[in-house]
Design a protein around this motif. Sequence first.
Motif, mmCIF file in Angstrom:
data_model
loop_
_atom_site.group_PDB
_atom_site.id
_atom_site.type_symbol
_atom_site.label_atom_id
_atom_site.label_comp_id
_atom_site.label_asym_id
_atom_site.label_seq_id
_atom_site.Cartn_x
_atom_site.Cartn_y
_atom_site.Cartn_z
ATOM 1 N N ALA A 14 64.207 59.518 3.454
ATOM 2 C CA ALA A 14 62.935 59.474 4.172
ATOM 3 C C ALA A 14 61.823 58.806 3.364
ATOM 4 C CB ALA A 14 62.507 60.889 4.571
ATOM 5 N N TYR A 31 71.968 60.812 11.493
ATOM 6 C CA TYR A 31 70.731 61.307 10.901
ATOM 7 C C TYR A 31 70.844 62.795 10.580
ATOM 8 C CZ TYR A 31 68.874 57.007 12.953
ATOM 9 O OH TYR A 31 68.664 55.695 13.287
ATOM 10 N N GLY A 32 70.072 63.251 9.622
ATOM 11 C CA GLY A 32 70.027 64.672 9.299
ATOM 12 C C GLY A 32 69.311 64.893 7.979
ATOM 13 N N GLU A 33 69.204 66.156 7.598
ATOM 14 C CA GLU A 33 68.639 66.478 6.285
ATOM 15 C C GLU A 33 69.728 66.305 5.240
ATOM 16 O OE1 GLU A 33 65.964 70.072 4.588
ATOM 17 O OE2 GLU A 33 68.066 70.587 4.916
ATOM 18 N N GLY A 54 73.557 69.627 11.488
ATOM 19 C CA GLY A 54 72.400 68.744 11.370
ATOM 20 C C GLY A 54 72.106 68.261 9.969
ATOM 21 N N GLN A 55 73.050 68.449 9.038
ATOM 22 C CA GLN A 55 72.811 68.028 7.659
ATOM 23 C C GLN A 55 73.815 66.960 7.229
ATOM 24 O OE1 GLN A 55 72.756 72.014 5.782
ATOM 25 N NE2 GLN A 55 70.607 71.609 5.346
ATOM 26 N N ASN A 133 64.943 64.379 4.995
ATOM 27 C CA ASN A 133 65.726 63.716 6.034
ATOM 28 C C ASN A 133 66.266 62.391 5.524
ATOM 29 O OD1 ASN A 133 65.437 65.719 7.941
ATOM 30 N ND2 ASN A 133 63.708 64.766 8.979
ATOM 31 N N LEU A 150 64.427 56.979 11.661
ATOM 32 C CA LEU A 150 64.436 58.124 10.756
ATOM 33 C C LEU A 150 63.105 58.872 10.798
ATOM 34 C CD1 LEU A 150 65.789 59.813 8.561
ATOM 35 C CD2 LEU A 150 65.112 58.077 6.880
ATOM 36 N N VAL A 153 63.000 61.691 13.295
ATOM 37 C CA VAL A 153 63.880 62.862 13.147
ATOM 38 C C VAL A 153 63.034 64.062 12.725
ATOM 39 C CG1 VAL A 153 65.856 63.838 11.906
ATOM 40 C CG2 VAL A 153 65.847 61.414 12.545
ATOM 41 N N SER A 155 61.601 67.543 11.114
ATOM 42 C CA SER A 155 61.787 68.240 9.841
ATOM 43 C C SER A 155 62.578 69.521 10.057
ATOM 44 C CB SER A 155 60.426 68.572 9.225
ATOM 45 O OG SER A 155 60.553 69.493 8.163
ATOM 46 N N MET A 156 63.294 69.948 9.033
ATOM 47 C CA MET A 156 64.041 71.203 9.115
ATOM 48 C C MET A 156 63.096 72.404 9.206
ATOM 49 S SD MET A 156 67.189 72.232 9.348
ATOM 50 C CE MET A 156 68.286 70.993 8.652
#
Length: 366
Positions: A14, A31-33, A54-55, A133, A150, A153, A155-156
Amino acid sequence: MKYKSRKKALILLADGTIFYGKSIGKEGTAYGEVCFNTGTTGYQEIFTDPSYFGQIMVTTNAHIGNYGTLDKEMESENVKIAGLVCKNFSFEYSRPGGDSSLEGFFEKHNTLAISDVDTRALVSYIRDNGAMNAVISTDVDNIEGLKKQLAEVPSMVGLELASKVSTKEPYFFGNENATYKVAALDIGIKKNILRNLAKRDVYIKVFPYNAKFEDLEAFNPDGYFLSNGPGDPEPLIDAIKLTKEILSKNKPLFGICLGHQVIALANGISTYKMHNGHRGINHPVKNLVTGKGEISSQNHGFAINREETEANDNVEITHVHLNDNTVAGIKLKNKNCFSVQYHPEASPGPNDSAYVFDQFIENMKK
């Protein structure tokens, strides 16, 4: 192995940092964290653990895929990670009795993976700058386009993901003639947790993430269980409300990981997103009740506030993480309830933490 041409790939963080590698087969973008796991084995369990939904997973072990996959080592029905980043990817495997190569496994589950990345440098960078991310892609000539996507996307922090991995309908696990009955809330449950309960003479009914207390109570259980799972615990309003109702009845309650955080929130203790989180199979935990140490498996990016826990007269800290003194376990002084911030079913110790399941059984006996 017959040589195959492999497409160039990248991971874009990110903050704009880029590391290059190669696709292991499937082309595309995910995409993901981004996070990393320091375990040397257990990659299939990691990839299918709902807590990682999601990671983008970076594995620190140099070789991934060398022992293939085995159906019985699935922690859920399919791959939950958004994608994989590794150093050396093994297209062939050497385990007798293995079901599939990891390449075939990823093809079956439509999972994007890239290898030949300098994972030592990448992990070092994430350690210093924190989980963020990221995107992995074979579209290496579209950097600006990937950056724009990106940026969109979420945030967690504040992200509710339990609904994405929870069962849609209740189901049963174990022997219906077992001595004990447990109602389990699925906010990302691992199969091995169910196996550990079942082998202790427990019959489990698993409920969706948004189930009401009346739904669980109708099963007439001897105890209640809150599972592990992905995402930020604070948006789980239904689960927190359910937990308060279980506690008001003083029923035996046990929580693991996300379930542990939900129990804390139900008792007025806040949670926070960690700089990197704990993900690996060598995390040292001290049991403050017995004074004994445990080697634990952990995979969480959120933790409960220690100062607020210590200030709460109704809560006792039972376990601490020895690397950073974060809270790794609590019990309520006035209720039949306890929880841990690690995975006792994963057994890296190998059996250091198995007693927590026995403790839950004892609480139901009482």
